[in-house]
Design an enzyme around this catalytic site. Structure first.
Site, PDB file in Angstrom:
ATOM      1  N   GLY A   1      -5.399   5.600  -4.012  1.00  0.00           N
ATOM      2  CA  GLY A   1      -5.213   5.101  -5.370  1.00  0.00           C
ATOM      3  C   GLY A   1      -4.420   3.811  -5.450  1.00  0.00           C
ATOM      4  N   ASN A   2      -4.232   3.133  -4.316  1.00  0.00           N
ATOM      5  CA  ASN A   2      -3.438   1.900  -4.327  1.00  0.00           C
ATOM      6  C   ASN A   2      -4.101   0.798  -5.150  1.00  0.00           C
ATOM      7  OD1 ASN A   2      -1.082   2.321  -2.304  1.00  0.00           O
ATOM      8  ND2 ASN A   2      -2.857   3.126  -1.221  1.00  0.00           N
ATOM      9  N   GLY A   3      -5.409   0.607  -4.965  1.00  0.00           N
ATOM     10  CA  GLY A   3      -6.096  -0.460  -5.686  1.00  0.00           C
ATOM     11  C   GLY A   3      -6.046  -0.255  -7.181  1.00  0.00           C
ATOM     12  N   ARG A   4      -6.366   0.960  -7.635  1.00  0.00           N
ATOM     13  CA  ARG A   4      -6.376   1.231  -9.072  1.00  0.00           C
ATOM     14  C   ARG A   4      -4.969   1.164  -9.656  1.00  0.00           C
ATOM     15  NH1 ARG A   4      -9.134   6.721  -8.483  1.00  0.00           N
ATOM     16  NH2 ARG A   4      -8.751   6.252  -6.282  1.00  0.00           N
TER      17      ARG A   4
ATOM     18  N   HIS B   1       0.836  -1.207   0.000  1.00  0.00           N
ATOM     19  CA  HIS B   1       0.000   0.000   0.000  1.00  0.00           C
ATOM     20  C   HIS B   1       0.874   1.262   0.000  1.00  0.00           C
ATOM     21  CE1 HIS B   1      -4.261  -0.742  -0.010  1.00  0.00           C
ATOM     22  NE2 HIS B   1      -4.532   0.405   0.593  1.00  0.00           N
TER      23      HIS B   1
ATOM     24  N   ARG C   1      -3.977  -2.521  -9.923  1.00  0.00           N
ATOM     25  CA  ARG C   1      -4.567  -3.236 -11.052  1.00  0.00           C
ATOM     26  C   ARG C   1      -4.002  -2.738 -12.376  1.00  0.00           C
ATOM     27  NH1 ARG C   1      -8.465  -3.207  -7.108  1.00  0.00           N
ATOM     28  NH2 ARG C   1      -9.315  -1.187  -7.711  1.00  0.00           N
TER      29      ARG C   1
END
Length: 398
Positions: A229-232, A224, A235
């Site tokens: 904006g870590n998830g986006r 993290h 991915r």
């Protein structure tokens, strides 16, 4: 001592919370200093063996990998024509996992400057991050990951775009304190070294590609490295890794659309990974890839059939610019005169007659947007993209 062939789970270290905010009344407790919390210490994985992974998990990943490659090869250069649509579909699906949804019309319009939805604006930014991820796929580094995040977050002024965080981040509790959080990411001082280690793992060629994609993504989420904006970004990094390993050569396969079918399972798989159980996230990416291929086949078929139907419904001389505009609409279903002219390589006044003809034929719809002028759109293509999103599990709103 743990089995050296098993995947290591996270360790934890104690820190003391020092809040820089000041609250009164019911929030006064969060000004207290000295609150203790446990921050994660993700293991370094650059040289980690995967020999302890379940054989059925590896077979499932290999099956999904072959299906992705076969799909890419079957359609060949044709699938490249759909790259813009699939890229935006992947961006929208990745954003929906973060509870950001918008219609296809809103997203494509936002890319042209028509901002009627903050969600659409953020998804458009995510599309740019995906584009950056693919452009940077040849040589992925810490710097390229920072660039993906910079592109993603450039439209806001709260979180530092393209910079590792210098503060704690956590999941699953109030926004005031990490005390009692479901997961507290590693201390910010650990982030650069952990990302460098992740990049070394990503550069290995001895790991099955889709297995590597899933593990890279899960490790990135455990680190993290950003305040938001870590998830986006994670991915987008998955797309970059798919391209880096040669699984996808022509398009960004909408794997996030596959993950949408079971968001709870996806989140649980990330939790399992932190506990030293990586099979679930590999299974999630494998299943998502297979769903993405099936869903994308249907989308490509629908849009191709639409294009063929336009040939029957629209009549013009072969030299008309309208035919080139019809081809453009398959992947750019919302246009302005300027964007259409740029695509065709002609002067802007030359596209108004064919655009008008396409409206009269019922292929296009037009609307005069305040201050931005006329926008033309193909509702049929936009509806096909929204159906793709619905099949993936994304709930759409304007």
């Amino acid at each position: 001592m743990s089995n050296p062939d098993s995947w290591p789970q996270l360790a934890y270290e104690e820190h003391i919370w020092e809040s820089s905010a000041h609250f009164w009344g019911v929030n006064a407790e969060y000004t207290n200093t000295g609150l203790r919390y446990a921050a994660a210490i993700p293991p370094q994985i650059a040289s980690q063996s995967i020999s302890g992974l379940n054989a059925s998990t590896l077979r499932h990943a290999e099956q999904a990998t072959m299906e992705l490659i076969r799909f890419d090869q079957e359609l060949g250069s044709m699938i490249a024509n759909f790259a813009p649509v699939l890229l935006r579909s992947e961006s929208a699906s990745s954003s929906q996992i973060e509870n950001l949804s918008a219609s296809a019309r809103a997203i494509f319009s936002a890319e042209l400057g028509l901002i009627k939805s903050r969600n659409a604006e953020m998804i458009a930014a995510n599309t740019k991050a995906m584009e950056a991820a693919i452009d940077l796929a040849e040589e992925i580094s810490s710097g390229s990951i920072l660039k993906m995040h910079e592109v993603l977050m450039s439209s806001q002024n709260i979180h530092a775009p393209g910079q590792w965080r210098d503060e704690p981040v956590w999941i699953g509790t109030n926004s005031h304190s990490p005390h009692g959080a479901e997961y507290v990411a590693p201390h910010s001082a650990r982030v650069p070294e952990l990302v460098d280690d992740l990049v070394l793992f990503l550069q290995r060629q001895d790991i099955p590609p889709l297995v590597q994609v899933a593990l890279v993504h899960a490790q990135f989420e455990a680190i993290h490295p950003f305040t938001d904006g870590n998830g986006r970004t994670g991915r987008a990094l998955a797309q970059s890794t798919l391209r880096h390993r040669g699984i996808t050569r022509n398009v960004a396969m909408p794997v996030s659309a596959g993950l949408l079918a079971d968001i709870d399972g996806y989140h649980q798989a990330l939790t399992d990974y932190r506990q030293g159980k990586p099979e679930a996230i590999i299974q999630a990416f494998s299943a998502a890839s297979l769903r993405a291929v099936a869903n994308t086949r249907q989308l490509v078929t629908e849009i191709t059939e639409l294009r063929n139907s336009w040939n029957d419904r629209f009549h013009a001389r072969k030299s008309s610019n309208a035919w080139a505009i019809l081809d453009l609409l398959m992947t750019q279903p919302v246009v302005t005169a300027a964007t259409a002219a740029q695509h065709l390589g002609v002067k802007t006044p030359n596209v108004y007659p064919p655009l008008k003809a396409l409206v009269e034929a019922g292929v296009l719809q037009s609307k005069n947007e305040h201050k931005l002028g006329l926008f033309w759109r193909s509702d049929e293509v936009l509806q096909a993209i929204d159906r793709f999103a619905k099949r993936a599990g994304k709930r759409s709103k304007s």
